[in-house]
Motif scaffolding. Sequence first.
Motif, PDB file in Angstrom:
ATOM      1  N   PRO A  67       0.813  -1.228   0.000  1.00 23.17           N
ATOM      2  CA  PRO A  67       0.000   0.000   0.000  1.00 23.17           C
ATOM      3  C   PRO A  67       0.843   1.274   0.000  1.00 23.17           C
ATOM      4  O   PRO A  67       0.474   2.276  -0.618  1.00 23.17           O
ATOM      5  CB  PRO A  67      -0.819  -0.123   1.298  1.00 23.17           C
ATOM      6  CG  PRO A  67      -0.836  -1.583   1.607  1.00 23.17           C
ATOM      7  CD  PRO A  67       0.495  -2.092   1.157  1.00 23.17           C
ATOM      8  N   LEU A  68       1.979   1.221   0.661  1.00 21.50           N
ATOM      9  CA  LEU A  68       2.873   2.379   0.717  1.00 21.50           C
ATOM     10  C   LEU A  68       3.410   2.696  -0.675  1.00 21.50           C
ATOM     11  O   LEU A  68       3.435   3.860  -1.094  1.00 21.50           O
ATOM     12  CB  LEU A  68       4.029   2.080   1.671  1.00 21.50           C
ATOM     13  CG  LEU A  68       4.918   3.243   2.108  1.00 21.50           C
ATOM     14  CD1 LEU A  68       4.123   4.255   2.902  1.00 21.50           C
ATOM     15  CD2 LEU A  68       6.082   2.721   2.928  1.00 21.50           C
ATOM     16  N   GLY A 119       2.712   5.931  -6.044  1.00 23.62           N
ATOM     17  CA  GLY A 119       2.678   5.752  -7.487  1.00 23.62           C
ATOM     18  C   GLY A 119       3.755   4.824  -8.003  1.00 23.62           C
ATOM     19  O   GLY A 119       4.131   4.886  -9.181  1.00 23.62           O
ATOM     20  N   ILE A 120       4.278   3.957  -7.127  1.00 25.02           N
ATOM     21  CA  ILE A 120       5.293   2.984  -7.518  1.00 25.02           C
ATOM     22  C   ILE A 120       4.623   1.615  -7.609  1.00 25.02           C
ATOM     23  O   ILE A 120       4.113   1.105  -6.616  1.00 25.02           O
ATOM     24  CB  ILE A 120       6.448   2.930  -6.499  1.00 25.02           C
ATOM     25  CG1 ILE A 120       7.122   4.303  -6.368  1.00 25.02           C
ATOM     26  CG2 ILE A 120       7.474   1.874  -6.899  1.00 25.02           C
ATOM     27  CD1 ILE A 120       8.175   4.365  -5.261  1.00 25.02           C
ATOM     28  N   ARG A 157      16.640  -3.096 -13.759  1.00 25.33           N
ATOM     29  CA  ARG A 157      17.016  -1.847 -14.410  1.00 25.33           C
ATOM     30  C   ARG A 157      15.984  -0.733 -14.222  1.00 25.33           C
ATOM     31  O   ARG A 157      16.169   0.369 -14.733  1.00 25.33           O
ATOM     32  CB  ARG A 157      17.249  -2.084 -15.903  1.00 25.33           C
ATOM     33  CG  ARG A 157      18.418  -3.031 -16.197  1.00 25.33           C
ATOM     34  CD  ARG A 157      18.691  -3.132 -17.682  1.00 25.33           C
ATOM     35  NE  ARG A 157      19.807  -4.019 -17.966  1.00 25.33           N
ATOM     36  CZ  ARG A 157      20.272  -4.277 -19.179  1.00 25.33           C
ATOM     37  NH1 ARG A 157      19.698  -3.697 -20.235  1.00 25.33           N
ATOM     38  NH2 ARG A 157      21.290  -5.090 -19.347  1.00 25.33           N
ATOM     39  N   ALA A 158      14.921  -1.028 -13.520  1.00 24.40           N
ATOM     40  CA  ALA A 158      13.884  -0.015 -13.308  1.00 24.40           C
ATOM     41  C   ALA A 158      14.392   1.089 -12.390  1.00 24.40           C
ATOM     42  O   ALA A 158      15.277   0.875 -11.561  1.00 24.40           O
ATOM     43  CB  ALA A 158      12.639  -0.669 -12.714  1.00 24.40           C
ATOM     44  N   ARG A 159      13.805   2.278 -12.545  1.00 26.34           N
ATOM     45  CA  ARG A 159      14.217   3.425 -11.741  1.00 26.34           C
ATOM     46  C   ARG A 159      12.968   4.196 -11.326  1.00 26.34           C
ATOM     47  O   ARG A 159      11.924   4.128 -11.984  1.00 26.34           O
ATOM     48  CB  ARG A 159      15.176   4.335 -12.526  1.00 26.34           C
ATOM     49  CG  ARG A 159      16.354   3.581 -13.144  1.00 26.34           C
ATOM     50  CD  ARG A 159      17.343   4.498 -13.831  1.00 26.34           C
ATOM     51  NE  ARG A 159      18.159   5.232 -12.873  1.00 26.34           N
ATOM     52  CZ  ARG A 159      19.262   4.748 -12.307  1.00 26.34           C
ATOM     53  NH1 ARG A 159      19.669   3.528 -12.589  1.00 26.34           N
ATOM     54  NH2 ARG A 159      19.958   5.460 -11.457  1.00 26.34           N
ATOM     55  N   VAL A 160      13.082   4.931 -10.216  1.00 26.62           N
ATOM     56  CA  VAL A 160      11.970   5.745  -9.734  1.00 26.62           C
ATOM     57  C   VAL A 160      12.452   7.188  -9.590  1.00 26.62           C
ATOM     58  O   VAL A 160      13.657   7.452  -9.525  1.00 26.62           O
ATOM     59  CB  VAL A 160      11.417   5.241  -8.385  1.00 26.62           C
ATOM     60  CG1 VAL A 160      10.964   3.793  -8.508  1.00 26.62           C
ATOM     61  CG2 VAL A 160      12.461   5.378  -7.278  1.00 26.62           C
ATOM     62  N   ARG A 208      10.164  10.600  -0.520  1.00 26.78           N
ATOM     63  CA  ARG A 208       8.901  10.467   0.202  1.00 26.78           C
ATOM     64  C   ARG A 208       8.760   9.069   0.796  1.00 26.78           C
ATOM     65  O   ARG A 208       8.220   8.909   1.892  1.00 26.78           O
ATOM     66  CB  ARG A 208       7.738  10.772  -0.745  1.00 26.78           C
ATOM     67  CG  ARG A 208       6.381  10.782  -0.067  1.00 26.78           C
ATOM     68  CD  ARG A 208       6.311  11.831   1.018  1.00 26.78           C
ATOM     69  NE  ARG A 208       5.011  11.808   1.710  1.00 26.78           N
ATOM     70  CZ  ARG A 208       4.850  12.093   2.979  1.00 26.78           C
ATOM     71  NH1 ARG A 208       5.899  12.434   3.728  1.00 26.78           N
ATOM     72  NH2 ARG A 208       3.651  12.050   3.525  1.00 26.78           N
ATOM     73  N   LEU A 209       9.261   8.066   0.090  1.00 26.25           N
ATOM     74  CA  LEU A 209       9.222   6.703   0.612  1.00 26.25           C
ATOM     75  C   LEU A 209       9.989   6.605   1.924  1.00 26.25           C
ATOM     76  O   LEU A 209       9.507   6.031   2.900  1.00 26.25           O
ATOM     77  CB  LEU A 209       9.819   5.741  -0.418  1.00 26.25           C
ATOM     78  CG  LEU A 209      10.039   4.295   0.063  1.00 26.25           C
ATOM     79  CD1 LEU A 209       8.715   3.627   0.386  1.00 26.25           C
ATOM     80  CD2 LEU A 209      10.804   3.493  -0.984  1.00 26.25           C
TER      81      LEU A 209
END
Length: 224
Positions: free
Chosen positions: A27-28, A33-34, A43-46, A53-54
């Motif tokens: 839920p977090l 929005g992740i 290889r994913a990035r945020v 904020r996380l």
Amino acid sequence: MRERTIASHFVRAALRGAERQGHDCTPLLRQLGIQPALLDEPRARVATEQFARLVQLLWESLDDEYLGFGRLRSKRGTFAMMCYAIIHCHSLEKALGRGAMFYSLFPEAPAISIQREGDWARLSVDDSTLWDPDHFLVESLLVIWHRLGSWLIGQRIRLEEATFTYSQPAHAGEYELLFPCTRRFTAGRTSLLFHARYLAMPLLQDERTLKQFLQHSPADLLAR
């Protein structure tokens, strides 16, 4: 980090302490929005804002600035009180020394030390009291203390060397911006080496600027 984004490795690593304590972090992630499936992509990035904020939300939900990686919690507000304890020091050396002494008052806290080595100074973090399988917290502490020191004197402290007690990880390419200097793994300590001339520099910040600084730190220091 690359293109002002954060590798998914660091998101996974940041969640490990909370998950170890039985928290469902799905839920977090969705709140930010992740997509949870994104964490399975190496290889994913945020976005940096999402990561900052996380970290803040993890601190709030756990009431622990160590994010569940310590044997005991470091309650929210501890970092801020340390900053207020050092902000009136006359030099960076006094400030870092007092900050290290502040954390030494807490049992089971990772030990932070500042030592001179001729013309050089070494900031070390002893993570032997931590459950930190990805070395996320100890690396975060190095980044935070380096960037805090740079902010205090109003200029970036140039690093000469970063050492780590563990072997080089698969995501070592991310370290180019985290630790822009020579990096040694499987070393005797986890530390940062920089020129000792910085230690004599006066602090250029005060309680007014500190109040603004603490509105987003230390999460902002990690996400830069």
